[in-house]
Write an enzyme that holds these catalytic residues in place. Structure first.
Site, PDB file in Angstrom:
ATOM      1  CD  GLU A  12     -15.957 -14.286   6.014  1.00  0.00           C
ATOM      2  OE1 GLU A  12     -15.734 -14.063   4.756  1.00  0.00           O
ATOM      3  OE2 GLU A  12     -15.715 -14.741   6.611  1.00  0.00           O
ATOM      4  CE  LYS A  36     -19.711 -21.633   0.351  1.00  0.00           C
ATOM      5  NZ  LYS A  36     -19.671 -19.969   1.270  1.00  0.00           N
ATOM      6  NE  ARG A  74     -14.032 -22.661   0.849  1.00  0.00           N
ATOM      7  CZ  ARG A  74     -15.195 -21.567   0.062  1.00  0.00           C
ATOM      8  NH1 ARG A  74     -14.254 -20.521   0.555  1.00  0.00           N
ATOM      9  NH2 ARG A  74     -15.557 -21.688  -1.163  1.00  0.00           N
TER      10      ARG A  74
HETATM   11  N1  PLP Z   1     -16.741 -15.261   2.658  1.00  0.00           N
HETATM   12  C1  PLP Z   1     -18.232 -15.864   2.902  1.00  0.00           C
HETATM   13  C2  PLP Z   1     -18.926 -15.980   3.701  1.00  0.00           C
HETATM   14  C3  PLP Z   1     -18.546 -16.742   2.027  1.00  0.00           C
HETATM   15  O1  PLP Z   1     -20.247 -17.338   2.111  1.00  0.00           O
HETATM   16  C4  PLP Z   1     -17.987 -16.653   0.649  1.00  0.00           C
HETATM   17  C5  PLP Z   1     -18.804 -17.455  -0.331  1.00  0.00           C
HETATM   18  O2  PLP Z   1     -18.802 -18.818  -1.079  1.00  0.00           O
HETATM   19  C6  PLP Z   1     -17.034 -15.942   0.435  1.00  0.00           C
HETATM   20  C7  PLP Z   1     -15.836 -15.638   1.145  1.00  0.00           C
HETATM   21  C8  PLP Z   1     -15.913 -15.824  -0.930  1.00  0.00           C
HETATM   22  O3  PLP Z   1     -15.735 -17.541  -1.477  1.00  0.00           O
HETATM   23  P1  PLP Z   1     -15.007 -17.988  -2.314  1.00  0.00           P
HETATM   24  O4  PLP Z   1     -14.245 -16.804  -3.708  1.00  0.00           O
HETATM   25  O5  PLP Z   1     -14.291 -18.730  -2.175  1.00  0.00           O
HETATM   26  O6  PLP Z   1     -16.381 -17.871  -3.161  1.00  0.00           O
HETATM   27  C1  COI Z   2     -20.505 -17.931  -3.179  1.00  0.00           C
HETATM   28  O1  COI Z   2     -19.959 -16.938  -3.376  1.00  0.00           O
HETATM   29  O2  COI Z   2     -20.627 -18.997  -3.788  1.00  0.00           O
HETATM   30  C2  COI Z   2     -21.346 -17.902  -1.838  1.00  0.00           C
HETATM   31  O3  COI Z   2     -21.671 -19.155  -1.039  1.00  0.00           O
HETATM   32  C3  COI Z   2     -21.857 -16.557  -1.016  1.00  0.00           C
HETATM   33  C4  COI Z   2     -23.685 -17.004  -0.513  1.00  0.00           C
HETATM   34  C5  COI Z   2     -23.481 -15.867  -0.067  1.00  0.00           C
HETATM   35  C6  COI Z   2     -24.013 -16.803  -2.218  1.00  0.00           C
END
Ligand code: PLP
Ligand code: COI
Length: 342
Positions: A221, A185, A83
């Site tokens: 989200e 991200k 990612r």
């Molecule tokens: N959506 C957003 C906007 C995020 O910042 C995160 C955190 O990383 C997620 C979703 C969840 O992603 P992940 O499960 O890969 O941590």
């Molecule tokens: C994560 O879950 O790792 C994120 O980056 C979310 C952040 C808002 C702490």
């Protein structure tokens, strides 16, 4: 067993605590340097660095866990590496290779093993890889020098109260534009959300539910997690959208729901107007794990889930127990999900 730091593991929140070592690599003249570990937690750069002027920065988030057996592991770090490559390309930054990313994860966790919370403490070690344009740029264009860093910090639950259901509101601000950067991200997505989260907190809400910016009818989200919903007949539904972050936790949970729990799963557009028909709602992400949502407020109209404000609903709870069981080594993981560090 190595000596752990003297930290009250069970009572830490989601905050930054400086740890001993972090990884640094630099990109210059078209190549990434080999990374090194450093004790220096501060960064010095030029006043005109691209990250400072034009926010050319991106990040990732993953965790290291102590398993029941006492191993230190990380969960699907290869997907974070992939990612970050996608994000870097979208921001005109030079991607760091998957191998280098995984090596940085390993080195940092090993070097800070004393900060990995013990099994059963409820805390984990949060890893924060990130990258930014570091040389001076005054016309709007990408930097040509970059720094990649990875630090770690022990964390507890993202939402105060841990497994207690939270209340969120439907937000009037947008997080991501169609054809924008919502699916990667980029730091800028989070800058966009700062005013909205401060405003939500001021109004007494824990988080924002963002809608699709084009029609404002579809669920996207929150600022830091994807949504999961459960239907009356026990199906797990998650919003499909090109403008949300493809959460690794959500992708893992959908697999777990189907393959471990035998549930029906559906990734599809979710209308705000149908949310009141669901029986459970949760936010999922690395930081959020799965945080139950008890109530959604849409401009004064309350949507209260039958699971209530006291505990997780039964399906969300099963998903939570299975996912954390896999991460902590109590339940056998699908092949390739768990990376043993030491
Ligand atoms: N959506 C957003 C906007 C995020 O910042 C995160 C955190 O990383 C997620 C979703 C969840 O992603 P992940 O499960 O890969 O941590
Ligand atoms: C994560 O879950 O790792 C994120 O980056 C979310 C952040 C808002 C702490």
């Amino acid at each position: 067993m190595m000596d752990k730091k003297n930290i009250d593991w069970s009572n830490i929140g989601f905050g930054y605590m400086q740890t001993d070592k972090r990884y640094v690599a630099n990109y210059k003249d078209g190549t990434w340097s080999e990374g090194v570990l450093t004790e220096d937690a501060n960064i010095t750069m030029n006043e005109c660095a691209c990250v400072l002027q034009y926010a050319q920065t991106c990040f990732e988030g993953l965790k290291a866990y102590t398993t029941e057996k006492g191993d230190i592991v990380t969960f699907r770090p290869d997907l974070n590496a992939e990612r970050m490559i996608d994000t870097a390309k979208r921001l005109e930054m030079p991607p760091i290779s998957k191998e280098q990313f995984l090596d940085a994860v390993k080195q940092v966790v090993e070097a800070n093993a004393a900060y990995v919370p013990p099994y059963g403490s409820g805390a984990t070690l949060y890893l924060r890889p990130y990258m930014f344009g570091s040389n001076s740029v005054i016309g709007v264009k990408p930097a040509d020098e970059y720094q990649f860093r990875l630090f770690c910090t022990p964390v507890g639950p993202y939402f105060k109260g841990g497994a207690k259901p939270i209340t969120i509101r439907v937000c009037d601000f947008d997080r991501a534009a169609p054809h924008g950067t919502g699916h990667v991200k980029a730091g800028l997505n989070y800058a966009m959300s700062l005013h909205a989260i401060v405003d939500a907190h001021n109004q007494g809400y824990d988080e924002n539910m963002y809608l699709d910016a084009a029609t404002r009818t579809k669920v996207e989200e929150t600022g830091g997690a994807n949504f999961l919903f459960v239907t009356k007949d026990g199906k797990v539904v998650t919003p499909k959208s090109d403008t949300i972050l493809p959460s690794i936790t959500r992708r893992s949970l959908m697999y777990v729901a189907k393959e471990y729990l035998g549930l029906e799963v559906e990734e599809r557009e979710v209308l705000l107007s149908e949310v009141s028909e669901f029986t459970e709602c949760g936010l999922c992400g690395t930081a959020a794990v799965i945080s139950p949502v008890g109530k959604i407020v849409d401009h004064g109209k309350e949507i209260c889930f039958p699971s209530g404000m006291d505990e997780m609903g039964p399906v969300i709870k099963k998903l939570y127990d299975t996912l954390t069981g896999i991460q902590m080594g109590r339940i056998e993981a699908p092949e390739g999900w768990i990376y043993k560090i030491c």
